[in-house]
Design an enzyme around this catalytic site. Sequence first.
Site, mmCIF file in Angstrom:
data_model
loop_
_atom_site.group_PDB
_atom_site.id
_atom_site.type_symbol
_atom_site.label_atom_id
_atom_site.label_comp_id
_atom_site.label_asym_id
_atom_site.label_seq_id
_atom_site.Cartn_x
_atom_site.Cartn_y
_atom_site.Cartn_z
ATOM 1 N N ASP A 184 11.108 -99.747 50.366
ATOM 2 C CA ASP A 184 12.395 -100.429 50.206
ATOM 3 C C ASP A 184 12.863 -101.041 51.521
ATOM 4 O O ASP A 184 12.375 -100.692 52.607
ATOM 5 C CB ASP A 184 13.450 -99.442 49.697
ATOM 6 C CG ASP A 184 13.245 -99.078 48.231
ATOM 7 O OD1 ASP A 184 12.499 -99.814 47.548
ATOM 8 O OD2 ASP A 184 13.817 -98.075 47.777
ATOM 9 N N LYS A 212 14.844 -104.584 48.350
ATOM 10 C CA LYS A 212 16.069 -104.543 47.559
ATOM 11 C C LYS A 212 17.238 -104.173 48.463
ATOM 12 O O LYS A 212 17.317 -103.079 48.994
ATOM 13 C CB LYS A 212 15.944 -103.539 46.415
ATOM 14 C CG LYS A 212 14.860 -103.901 45.413
ATOM 15 C CD LYS A 212 14.755 -102.879 44.305
ATOM 16 C CE LYS A 212 15.983 -102.911 43.411
ATOM 17 N NZ LYS A 212 15.864 -102.000 42.273
#
Length: 464
Positions: free
Chosen positions: A246, A268
């Site tokens: 991430d 994200k």
Amino acid sequence: MGSLNTFPLSFKVKGKRIIIVGGNDEALNKVRLVSKTTASVEIYSQTVETDFSAFPVTIIPRAITADDVVGASLVFVAEESDAAELAKATARRLGIPLNVVDVPAECDFYTPSIVDRAPLTVAISTEGDAPVLARLVRAQMEAMLSPSVGKIAGLAGKMRHAVEALIHEGPKRRRYYEELVSSPAVARAVEAGAGDAAANDLLQQHANAGSGEGVVWLIGAGPGSEDLLTLRAQRLLQSADVIVHDQLVPAAVVEMGRRDAEQICVGKARGHHSFSQAQINTLIVRLASEGKKVARLKSGDPMIFGRAGEEIAALRKAGIAYDIVPGVSAALAAAADTATPVTLRGVSTGFVVATAHGADDTDLNHWAALAQSGLTVALYMGKAIAAETAARLVSHGAGFDLPVGIVVNAGRADRTFYSGTLGALAEGAVEFVDGPAVILIGRAVAHGDWAQAASAAAESFKVA
């Protein structure tokens, strides 16, 4: 993590000459290191004060000349003399790596503290700044590595040609070597003198096996500091073929994986999704279906606001094996950073985590009741709407004077604290520093250490 001023490497000296200028104890210390190699070691000094008889070295009891330096692979200077200055100048002119003992500024290289498990060596260097620390780390490494680990390393080297002949796929070869060097059964066989047979039996097993099934490890990377990563997470990162991480996972944690592992950032972040969740699900399923070991690295804990449930469902549907490695969640890091006991006898009987982003009135009414009843509530993803959320909680019955503490970048060196009351926070928006935040609400918050906290609004609460 700081930048290196030196590049660690292993320097070939087999069949070459190493020169040491000096006949004192400093020279002896260097002899202890270099005499472990297969190089020929020559000592030049007009005054030999130390006994070198225990080492396979050649002593030339005279001043060194420029011709002596020619052809050397390394030069150590351990005395102050005209001959030593000549040796230094000649080494620099010829481009021969030079080490001047106890003078870091004049060194082309530094001699590390070495853990010797030949052919395995571990070198610990502090670039000449803290040799005592290097020796302490060496002592710890000596205790960690069994005497047999060198024999296992040598066995791996002996097996190279046989492995290349029988196993043609890189990932399959790596899996063989990983099991070879980590298997307790192989270690016992090596100690018993049967290492060759055990290595060959293991090779046949791997050669006869298929390409191998892939697996996905959902790994919690913690709140950001690499030293909060679990030992299991670190071990699996070293075994992964691909690391899917991430946006919030720092580079230092990602780089704990194998150097040749593929790294894919699925990026994200709030307001920007370079990969949709459906695309991430498809990606990890595809990679594992190719027989790869996939580390799905998530900030905090994968099971807390990490969308792990959706990924697990996709893996189950595809019949892909998976495992989950917990991590330190941001709320727990925030509590630790501020010494806040989120459960406290007589004050708070429980601890609730929730996300403020997208919360409706039913959620807010529930949280308000929980906080008012004495539980501590930790809200994630609420920094941008902190004042609005506080106002809505008050409107649903939460006490105006409920203590509030906010930690931005919990668990990291750049963490920042804010403190106040729910009512004060509701009165106006706060200009927070950049980074993810955790909002702690409840009576237990007042028992934390918020002395260095900035005001979360117009006022800060006072600990009773």
